[in-house]
Design a protein around this motif. Structure first.
Motif, PDB file in Angstrom:
ATOM      1  N   ASN A 183     -67.890  26.442  31.554  1.00 19.59           N
ATOM      2  CA  ASN A 183     -67.925  27.904  31.605  1.00 19.59           C
ATOM      3  C   ASN A 183     -69.280  28.475  31.181  1.00 19.59           C
ATOM      4  OD1 ASN A 183     -66.713  30.390  32.154  1.00 19.59           O
ATOM      5  ND2 ASN A 183     -66.044  30.659  30.041  1.00 19.59           N
ATOM      6  N   GLY A 184     -70.346  27.835  31.669  1.00 14.71           N
ATOM      7  CA  GLY A 184     -71.690  28.331  31.395  1.00 14.71           C
ATOM      8  C   GLY A 184     -72.282  27.882  30.077  1.00 14.71           C
ATOM      9  N   LEU A 185     -71.560  27.043  29.330  1.00 16.28           N
ATOM     10  CA  LEU A 185     -72.033  26.590  28.020  1.00 16.28           C
ATOM     11  C   LEU A 185     -72.181  25.074  27.972  1.00 16.28           C
ATOM     12  CD1 LEU A 185     -69.777  28.713  25.620  1.00 16.28           C
ATOM     13  CD2 LEU A 185     -72.198  29.112  26.115  1.00 16.28           C
ATOM     14  N   VAL A 186     -73.288  24.629  27.399  1.00 17.40           N
ATOM     15  CA  VAL A 186     -73.423  23.218  27.021  1.00 17.40           C
ATOM     16  C   VAL A 186     -72.840  23.092  25.617  1.00 17.40           C
ATOM     17  CG1 VAL A 186     -75.015  21.334  26.508  1.00 17.40           C
ATOM     18  CG2 VAL A 186     -75.482  22.873  28.429  1.00 17.40           C
ATOM     19  N   ILE A 187     -71.901  22.175  25.452  1.00 16.11           N
ATOM     20  CA  ILE A 187     -71.190  22.026  24.176  1.00 16.11           C
ATOM     21  C   ILE A 187     -71.276  20.577  23.727  1.00 16.11           C
ATOM     22  CG2 ILE A 187     -68.999  22.347  22.952  1.00 16.11           C
ATOM     23  CD1 ILE A 187     -68.164  24.233  25.265  1.00 16.11           C
ATOM     24  N   LEU A 188     -71.598  20.379  22.463  1.00 20.50           N
ATOM     25  CA  LEU A 188     -71.582  19.042  21.883  1.00 20.50           C
ATOM     26  C   LEU A 188     -71.292  19.139  20.395  1.00 20.50           C
ATOM     27  CD1 LEU A 188     -75.010  17.796  20.853  1.00 20.50           C
ATOM     28  CD2 LEU A 188     -74.916  19.814  22.306  1.00 20.50           C
ATOM     29  N   SER A 189     -70.962  18.030  19.799  1.00 22.36           N
ATOM     30  CA  SER A 189     -70.613  18.042  18.381  1.00 22.36           C
ATOM     31  C   SER A 189     -71.242  16.854  17.664  1.00 22.36           C
ATOM     32  CB  SER A 189     -69.091  17.991  18.221  1.00 22.36           C
ATOM     33  OG  SER A 189     -68.717  18.137  16.867  1.00 22.36           O
ATOM     34  N   ILE A 190     -71.710  17.127  16.444  1.00 20.76           N
ATOM     35  CA  ILE A 190     -72.353  16.118  15.591  1.00 20.76           C
ATOM     36  C   ILE A 190     -71.492  15.879  14.365  1.00 20.76           C
ATOM     37  CG2 ILE A 190     -74.354  15.645  14.113  1.00 20.76           C
ATOM     38  CD1 ILE A 190     -75.076  15.608  17.049  1.00 20.76           C
ATOM     39  N   LYS A 191     -71.347  14.632  13.970  1.00 21.61           N
ATOM     40  CA  LYS A 191     -70.668  14.309  12.714  1.00 21.61           C
ATOM     41  C   LYS A 191     -71.651  13.601  11.794  1.00 21.61           C
ATOM     42  CE  LYS A 191     -66.311  13.546  12.526  1.00 21.61           C
ATOM     43  NZ  LYS A 191     -64.924  13.000  12.617  1.00 21.61           N
ATOM     44  N   VAL A 192     -71.597  13.916  10.512  1.00 20.87           N
ATOM     45  CA  VAL A 192     -72.492  13.289   9.543  1.00 20.87           C
ATOM     46  C   VAL A 192     -71.679  12.754   8.367  1.00 20.87           C
ATOM     47  CG1 VAL A 192     -74.543  13.524   8.106  1.00 20.87           C
ATOM     48  CG2 VAL A 192     -74.284  14.971  10.132  1.00 20.87           C
ATOM     49  N   GLN A 193     -71.819  11.472   8.116  1.00 21.89           N
ATOM     50  CA  GLN A 193     -71.181  10.854   6.952  1.00 21.89           C
ATOM     51  C   GLN A 193     -72.272  10.396   5.999  1.00 21.89           C
ATOM     52  OE1 GLN A 193     -68.979   6.898   6.999  1.00 21.89           O
ATOM     53  NE2 GLN A 193     -67.259   8.316   6.786  1.00 21.89           N
ATOM     54  N   GLY A 194     -72.078  10.667   4.719  1.00 22.82           N
ATOM     55  CA  GLY A 194     -73.072  10.309   3.717  1.00 22.82           C
ATOM     56  C   GLY A 194     -73.060   8.838   3.357  1.00 22.82           C
ATOM     57  N   LEU A 195     -74.051   8.447   2.564  1.00 23.10           N
ATOM     58  CA  LEU A 195     -74.164   7.055   2.122  1.00 23.10           C
ATOM     59  C   LEU A 195     -73.284   6.759   0.915  1.00 23.10           C
ATOM     60  CD1 LEU A 195     -78.035   6.603   2.457  1.00 23.10           C
ATOM     61  CD2 LEU A 195     -76.263   5.604   3.923  1.00 23.10           C
ATOM     62  N   GLY A 196     -72.763   7.809   0.270  1.00 26.81           N
ATOM     63  CA  GLY A 196     -71.927   7.603  -0.902  1.00 26.81           C
ATOM     64  C   GLY A 196     -72.709   7.237  -2.144  1.00 26.81           C
ATOM     65  N   ASP A 197     -73.957   7.712  -2.257  1.00 26.11           N
ATOM     66  CA  ASP A 197     -74.794   7.370  -3.405  1.00 26.11           C
ATOM     67  C   ASP A 197     -74.265   7.979  -4.702  1.00 26.11           C
ATOM     68  OD1 ASP A 197     -76.678   5.777  -2.092  1.00 26.11           O
ATOM     69  OD2 ASP A 197     -77.748   7.526  -1.363  1.00 26.11           O
ATOM     70  N   TYR A 198     -74.258   9.289  -4.786  1.00 24.39           N
ATOM     71  CA  TYR A 198     -73.719   9.981  -5.961  1.00 24.39           C
ATOM     72  C   TYR A 198     -72.445  10.721  -5.602  1.00 24.39           C
ATOM     73  CZ  TYR A 198     -73.358  13.302  -9.846  1.00 24.39           C
ATOM     74  OH  TYR A 198     -72.897  14.061 -10.895  1.00 24.39           O
ATOM     75  N   LEU A 199     -72.388  11.178  -4.375  1.00 23.12           N
ATOM     76  CA  LEU A 199     -71.250  11.952  -3.892  1.00 23.12           C
ATOM     77  C   LEU A 199     -70.447  11.130  -2.893  1.00 23.12           C
ATOM     78  CD1 LEU A 199     -73.412  15.108  -3.399  1.00 23.12           C
ATOM     79  CD2 LEU A 199     -71.663  14.825  -5.159  1.00 23.12           C
ATOM     80  N   PRO A 200     -69.192  11.518  -2.654  1.00 26.47           N
ATOM     81  CA  PRO A 200     -68.377  10.785  -1.676  1.00 26.47           C
ATOM     82  C   PRO A 200     -68.999  10.810  -0.288  1.00 26.47           C
ATOM     83  CG  PRO A 200     -67.015  12.253  -3.022  1.00 26.47           C
ATOM     84  CD  PRO A 200     -68.439  12.593  -3.328  1.00 26.47           C
ATOM     85  N   LYS A 201     -68.615   9.871   0.552  1.00 23.41           N
ATOM     86  CA  LYS A 201     -69.196   9.754   1.882  1.00 23.41           C
ATOM     87  C   LYS A 201     -68.938  10.989   2.741  1.00 23.41           C
ATOM     88  CE  LYS A 201     -69.491   4.737   2.266  1.00 23.41           C
ATOM     89  NZ  LYS A 201     -69.126   3.547   3.083  1.00 23.41           N
ATOM     90  N   TYR A 202     -67.871  11.732   2.428  1.00 18.78           N
ATOM     91  CA  TYR A 202     -67.597  12.918   3.249  1.00 18.78           C
ATOM     92  C   TYR A 202     -68.641  14.020   3.047  1.00 18.78           C
ATOM     93  CZ  TYR A 202     -65.397  14.872  -1.012  1.00 18.78           C
ATOM     94  OH  TYR A 202     -65.149  15.319  -2.287  1.00 18.78           O
ATOM     95  N   ALA A 203     -69.438  13.933   2.001  1.00 17.66           N
ATOM     96  CA  ALA A 203     -70.444  14.973   1.718  1.00 17.66           C
ATOM     97  C   ALA A 203     -71.719  14.735   2.528  1.00 17.66           C
ATOM     98  CB  ALA A 203     -70.756  15.014   0.226  1.00 17.66           C
ATOM     99  N   GLY A 204     -71.546  14.543   3.832  1.00 18.26           N
ATOM    100  CA  GLY A 204     -72.700  14.315   4.696  1.00 18.26           C
ATOM    101  C   GLY A 204     -73.634  15.505   4.752  1.00 18.26           C
ATOM    102  N   ASN A 205     -73.099  16.695   4.468  1.00 15.19           N
ATOM    103  CA  ASN A 205     -73.933  17.897   4.454  1.00 15.19           C
ATOM    104  C   ASN A 205     -75.021  17.813   3.398  1.00 15.19           C
ATOM    105  OD1 ASN A 205     -71.353  18.113   2.932  1.00 15.19           O
ATOM    106  ND2 ASN A 205     -72.257  20.002   2.132  1.00 15.19           N
TER     107      ASN A 205
END
Length: 290
Positions: free
Chosen positions: A245-267
């Protein structure tokens, strides 16, 4: 001899940076400075034998020779105070706040240019995740009418500093997105998801492009993903680019290394990994100069 770096800010971002620096072959943390010696970050640094201070930037003013480079992991308002002080001390500054004072920097995009500056702004976590992709697309299309970034992160990965800087986060990410892509009509959204178990960081990118060459776009995106993965191993395409519908759409996922914070804190992991990659390039350049 390793490149001496100091960290201002002993919260989640500062502490994760500290652990990443501890295994770097190029960097040595010579000062970890905040305001509370009993904070979790300070206690972790103490266990690693790192020099601590509860005097913030005053600790650098009192001993300017302690470092060559400073990571500022405090807040946008604090960085506006720190920046002129550190400039006067001739320190390289990597700013992990959305203060917008230094050069917008994404290692996968403008690393060589960044090495010519002394104040580098790492934009935001959503910016590091999505702007390189939008930039890559902008290089192979005639124009982009509109870009929208929607980042969703685990609520637990958003500390007090992140929550206090939401407005600055959006403003800074939008400004950097326009800067790197040339698109003037942009929108940035961030969602904090309280779901349990906590989710990984996910950023969806919507681009309004007329008659895009999807094969060429996909090829450029994949090249950029490989570059980013060289310093953020947990970065990958969650949704391959599609045209709808006229849009290019894609999605990125980021998983962390788990150094100090859990792996879900890829942000948090992506902005810290980008900052470390940049600091290591400064260290390598210094070695060459010597």
């Amino acid at each position: 001899m390793k490149f001496k770096v100091a960290i201002l800010g002993t919260g989640n971002i500062g502490t994760d940076l500290l652990i990443k620096i501890s295994r770097s072959p190029y960097l040595q943390c010579t000062l970890f400075a905040g305001r509370n010696l009993s904070s979790k970050g300070m206690l972790k640094a103490m266990s690693l034998g790192i020099t601590l201070s509860d005097r913030g930037i005053d600790a650098i003013l009192e001993n300017p020779e302690c470092c060559d480079l400073v990571f500022d992991a405090t807040s946008a308002s604090s960085h506006k105070i720190h920046a002129p002080i550190l400039k006067q001390l001739n320190k390289i500054v990597i700013d992990l706040t959305p203060a917008k004072l230094g050069l917008f920097t994404i290692p996968a995009v403008n690393l060589d240019e960044a090495l010519k500056y002394d104040n580098l702004n790492m934009i935001t976590c959503g910016g590091q995740a999505s702007i390189p992709i939008a930039y890559a697309i902008s290089k192979v299309v005639s124009s982009i009418e509109y870009i929208e970034l929607v980042s969703t992160i685990a609520s637990k990965s958003a500390g007090p500093g992140t929550r206090a800087n939401i407005d600055e986060y959006i403003e800074t990410t939008e400004k950097a997105l326009s800067h790197f892509t040339g698109a003037q009509n942009v929108k940035v959204i961030i969602n904090l998801n309280p779901a349990q178990p906590s989710i990984d960081m996910n950023t969806t990118i919507y681009l309004k492009i007329n008659n895009p060459d999807m094969d060429l776009i996909s090829s450029e995106i994949k090249k950029m993903v490989v570059i980013i993965q060289s310093y953020v191993p947990g970065y990958f395409l969650a949704l391959e680019p599609v045209y709808d519908n006229g849009l290019v759409i894609l999605s990125i996922k980021v998983q962390g290394l788990g150094d100090y914070l859990p792996k879900y804190a890829g942000n948090l992991d992506i902005i810290n990994s980008a900052a470390i990659a940049l600091a290591e390039e400064f260290a390598k350049n210094k070695e060459v100069c010597l």
